[in-house]
Design an enzyme around this catalytic site. Sequence first.
Site, short mmCIF file in Angstrom:
data_model
loop_
_atom_site.label_atom_id
_atom_site.label_comp_id
_atom_site.label_asym_id
_atom_site.label_seq_id
_atom_site.Cartn_x
_atom_site.Cartn_y
_atom_site.Cartn_z
N HIS A 104 16.90 22.49 31.77
CA HIS A 104 16.64 23.45 32.84
C HIS A 104 17.70 23.34 33.93
O HIS A 104 18.27 22.27 34.16
CB HIS A 104 15.25 23.25 33.45
N HIS A 146 18.36 23.97 38.03
CA HIS A 146 17.75 24.15 39.35
C HIS A 146 18.64 25.08 40.17
O HIS A 146 19.85 24.85 40.26
CB HIS A 146 17.68 22.82 40.11
P1 AMP Z 1 14.08 17.32 36.65
O1 AMP Z 1 14.04 16.09 37.52
O2 AMP Z 1 15.45 17.96 36.64
O3 AMP Z 1 13.54 17.07 35.27
O4 AMP Z 1 13.18 18.37 37.38
C1 AMP Z 1 11.93 18.77 36.95
C2 AMP Z 1 11.42 19.72 38.00
O5 AMP Z 1 10.30 20.39 37.44
C3 AMP Z 1 10.94 19.05 39.29
O6 AMP Z 1 11.68 19.59 40.38
C4 AMP Z 1 9.47 19.41 39.36
O7 AMP Z 1 9.04 19.68 40.69
C5 AMP Z 1 9.38 20.64 38.48
N1 AMP Z 1 8.09 20.86 37.84
C6 AMP Z 1 7.36 19.96 37.14
N2 AMP Z 1 6.23 20.54 36.68
C7 AMP Z 1 6.26 21.82 37.09
C8 AMP Z 1 5.38 22.92 36.95
N3 AMP Z 1 4.22 22.83 36.26
N4 AMP Z 1 5.72 24.10 37.51
C9 AMP Z 1 6.88 24.22 38.20
N5 AMP Z 1 7.75 23.22 38.37
C10 AMP Z 1 7.46 22.03 37.83
#
Ligand code: AMP
Length: 136
Positions: A99, A101
């Site tokens: 993903h 950001h």
């Molecule tokens: P990463 O550290 O790059 O894996 O980021 C994962 C991101 O996913 C974090 O910023 C979380 O806040 C976000 N996240 C986790 N679960 C959800 C969810 N159900 N809906 C939206 N964002 C999420």
Amino acid sequence: MNDCVFCKIAQGKIPADKIYEDEKFFSFLDINPNNPGHTLIIPKNHYENIYSLPDEILCDIGLLVKKISIAVKQGVNADGINIIMNNDSAAGQIIPHAHFHIIPRFADDGLHHWPGKPYPNKEEASEIAEEIKDSF
Ligand code: AMP
Ligand code: ZN
């Protein structure tokens, strides 16, 4: 993947604040934003990180990152945008579904960049550059 949160969001099995969807990609608000409007972009198919993303998906998602960055910047009237992709847990990846950001930034929003760690000398920088070039 059965137990992947982002696969479930892409399939509509877990609710999310949708920003964009097409055949291959899904975009939604991060549940724990660094700033209001913090948006995530995922491929609908499960790939763990950038290393395993097919080139074609990566090219398409790059165009989408640009499009959604512009929309986020305008939508929340941001002063700037950070685009971040965490790969592997050592780099802060928590959800093992690739993903990007899109983080809107505002002047004086209190977020800080990582501190720089200068090379001790020019030789060490050159050695590291060689090691990386040898790894292609
Ligand atoms: P990463 O550290 O790059 O894996 O980021 C994962 C991101 O996913 C974090 O910023 C979380 O806040 C976000 N996240 C986790 N679960 C959800 C969810 N159900 N809906 C939206 N964002 C999420
Ligand atoms: Zn997944």
